[in-house]
Design a protein around this motif. Structure first.
Motif, short mmCIF file in Angstrom:
data_model
loop_
_atom_site.label_atom_id
_atom_site.label_comp_id
_atom_site.label_asym_id
_atom_site.label_seq_id
_atom_site.Cartn_x
_atom_site.Cartn_y
_atom_site.Cartn_z
N ALA A 1 -46.13 -30.33 -6.39
CA ALA A 1 -45.96 -29.53 -5.17
C ALA A 1 -44.50 -29.12 -4.99
O ALA A 1 -44.20 -27.97 -4.66
N VAL A 2 -43.60 -30.07 -5.21
CA VAL A 2 -42.17 -29.78 -5.06
C VAL A 2 -41.74 -28.74 -6.10
O VAL A 2 -41.01 -27.78 -5.78
N GLU A 3 -42.18 -28.91 -7.33
CA GLU A 3 -41.81 -27.96 -8.39
C GLU A 3 -42.35 -26.56 -8.11
O GLU A 3 -41.75 -25.57 -8.49
N SER A 4 -43.48 -26.49 -7.42
CA SER A 4 -44.08 -25.20 -7.10
C SER A 4 -43.36 -24.50 -5.96
O SER A 4 -43.18 -23.28 -5.98
N VAL A 5 -42.95 -25.26 -4.96
CA VAL A 5 -42.41 -24.68 -3.74
C VAL A 5 -40.89 -24.48 -3.79
O VAL A 5 -40.37 -23.48 -3.28
N LEU A 6 -40.16 -25.41 -4.40
CA LEU A 6 -38.70 -25.44 -4.27
C LEU A 6 -37.98 -24.20 -4.79
O LEU A 6 -37.06 -23.71 -4.13
N PRO A 7 -38.33 -23.64 -5.98
CA PRO A 7 -37.60 -22.45 -6.44
C PRO A 7 -37.66 -21.29 -5.44
O PRO A 7 -36.64 -20.66 -5.14
N GLY A 8 -38.85 -21.00 -4.93
CA GLY A 8 -38.98 -19.91 -3.96
C GLY A 8 -38.25 -20.20 -2.66
O GLY A 8 -37.65 -19.31 -2.05
N LEU A 9 -38.31 -21.47 -2.23
CA LEU A 9 -37.61 -21.86 -1.01
C LEU A 9 -36.10 -21.69 -1.17
O LEU A 9 -35.42 -21.16 -0.29
N LEU A 10 -35.58 -22.13 -2.32
CA LEU A 10 -34.14 -21.98 -2.57
C LEU A 10 -33.74 -20.52 -2.62
O LEU A 10 -32.67 -20.14 -2.13
N PHE A 11 -34.57 -19.69 -3.22
CA PHE A 11 -34.26 -18.27 -3.30
C PHE A 11 -34.07 -17.69 -1.91
O PHE A 11 -33.09 -17.00 -1.64
N VAL A 12 -35.02 -17.97 -1.01
CA VAL A 12 -34.95 -17.42 0.35
C VAL A 12 -33.75 -17.99 1.11
O VAL A 12 -33.00 -17.24 1.75
N VAL A 13 -33.56 -19.30 1.03
CA VAL A 13 -32.47 -19.95 1.77
C VAL A 13 -31.11 -19.43 1.30
O VAL A 13 -30.25 -19.06 2.12
N VAL A 14 -30.90 -19.39 -0.02
CA VAL A 14 -29.61 -18.94 -0.56
C VAL A 14 -29.40 -17.47 -0.27
O VAL A 14 -28.28 -17.03 0.07
N PHE A 15 -30.46 -16.67 -0.38
CA PHE A 15 -30.35 -15.23 -0.11
C PHE A 15 -29.91 -14.97 1.32
O PHE A 15 -29.04 -14.13 1.58
N VAL A 16 -30.50 -15.69 2.27
CA VAL A 16 -30.15 -15.51 3.68
C VAL A 16 -28.77 -16.11 3.98
O VAL A 16 -27.95 -15.49 4.68
N ALA A 17 -28.50 -17.29 3.42
CA ALA A 17 -27.24 -18.00 3.71
C ALA A 17 -26.02 -17.26 3.17
O ALA A 17 -24.92 -17.38 3.73
N THR A 18 -26.17 -16.50 2.08
CA THR A 18 -25.05 -15.79 1.47
C THR A 18 -24.94 -14.35 1.96
O THR A 18 -24.23 -13.53 1.35
N GLY A 19 -25.65 -14.03 3.03
CA GLY A 19 -25.58 -12.67 3.54
C GLY A 19 -26.33 -11.68 2.68
O GLY A 19 -25.87 -10.56 2.47
N GLN A 20 -27.47 -12.12 2.15
CA GLN A 20 -28.35 -11.28 1.34
C GLN A 20 -27.71 -10.86 0.01
O GLN A 20 -27.88 -9.74 -0.47
N GLN A 21 -26.99 -11.80 -0.60
CA GLN A 21 -26.47 -11.58 -1.95
C GLN A 21 -27.53 -12.02 -2.96
O GLN A 21 -28.01 -13.15 -2.92
N LEU A 22 -27.87 -11.14 -3.87
CA LEU A 22 -28.98 -11.38 -4.78
C LEU A 22 -28.65 -12.37 -5.89
O LEU A 22 -29.44 -13.28 -6.17
N GLN A 23 -27.50 -12.23 -6.52
CA GLN A 23 -27.20 -13.05 -7.70
C GLN A 23 -27.22 -14.55 -7.43
O GLN A 23 -27.84 -15.30 -8.19
#
Length: 230
Positions: free
Chosen positions: A27-49
């Motif tokens: 479950a963690v392996e399934s959810v965590l990558p997508g969760l990190l993508f959204v969190v980092v994208f929002v936290a960095t001011g919508q920086q994609l890389q």
């Protein structure tokens, strides 16, 4: 459907939520990558890389840990493949929403497969579960021909058709909610919807499927030939 663990959770005599989601680690392996993508994208001011790097690194670490521990790799490889396609697609287009495009296409493909199979009278759930039934090839003494024995039972055909439509409804609901968010480029909301409608919704549909098909694991009796007077 949701892999071997999910299928076993439907066909078993009892339902295990942990087995349905592939275990807590799965479950963690399934959810965590997508969760990190959204969190980092929002936290960095919508920086994609940075968001792409975080998601890809998370998926790769999951595979490396399983390699080091010599644990089964199927679920981790499946996850890293999906993340890899999403990362590559978004990196090539420069559009963060395209990280989720592959998942939308997969859901569209599943929706089409489930709907068509139900409409032509060969419900996909029955075709898959038939392999796990006593007369199916995954049971001792079973065969591939036995996997189709359920088609002689009208009740089983109806139950498997109902569950097939249930799964089609799940894929259709995902597309109905996530498709407009993708087109509107609402990446944060799209990522949130994907997480909520991913593993939690799949586990719920697995449980409902188990309710509908439980008690159907007994072997289908062979048809009794009619006796004719000499």
């Amino acid at each position: 459907m949701s892999g071997g663990a999910g299928i076993r959770s439907i066909s078993g005599e009892t339902f295990s939520w942990q087995e349905a989601v592939g275990g807590w680690r799965g479950a963690v392996e399934s959810v965590l990558p997508g969760l990190l993508f959204v969190v980092v994208f929002v936290a960095t001011g919508q920086q994609l890389q940075p968001a792409l790097i975080a998601a890809a690194a998370c998926a790769l670490v999951a595979v490396l840990l399983r390699l080091i521990q010599r644990s089964p790799l199927t679920q981790a490889f499946s996850g890293v493949l999906g993340v890899g396609i999403g990362v590559f697609w978004a990196w090539r287009t420069g559009d963060a929403g395209d990280y989720f495009a592959w998942g939308l296409l997969v859901n569209a493909g599943y929706l089409l497969a489930f709907v068509v199979s139900a409409l032509i009278g060969w419900p996909l759930v029955g075709l898959v579960l038939g392999m796990f039934r006593p007369e199916g090839p995954l049971s001792e003494g079973g065969s591939w021909a036995g996997a189709m024995a359920w088609r002689r039972d009208r009740m089983l055909r109806r139950r498997f058709a109902a569950v097939t439509w249930l799964w089609a409804g799940m894929f259709g609901l995902r597309l109905a909610v996530q498709g407009p968010l993708y087109l509107a480029d609402q990446v944060g909301w799209l990522g949130t919807a994907k997480l909520v409608m991913g593993l939690p919704l799949t586990a719920l549909v697995l449980w409902l499927s188990w309710i509908l098909v439980r008690g159907t694991t007994a072997a289908t009796p062979a048809p009794v030939p009619s006796r004719q007077d000499p």
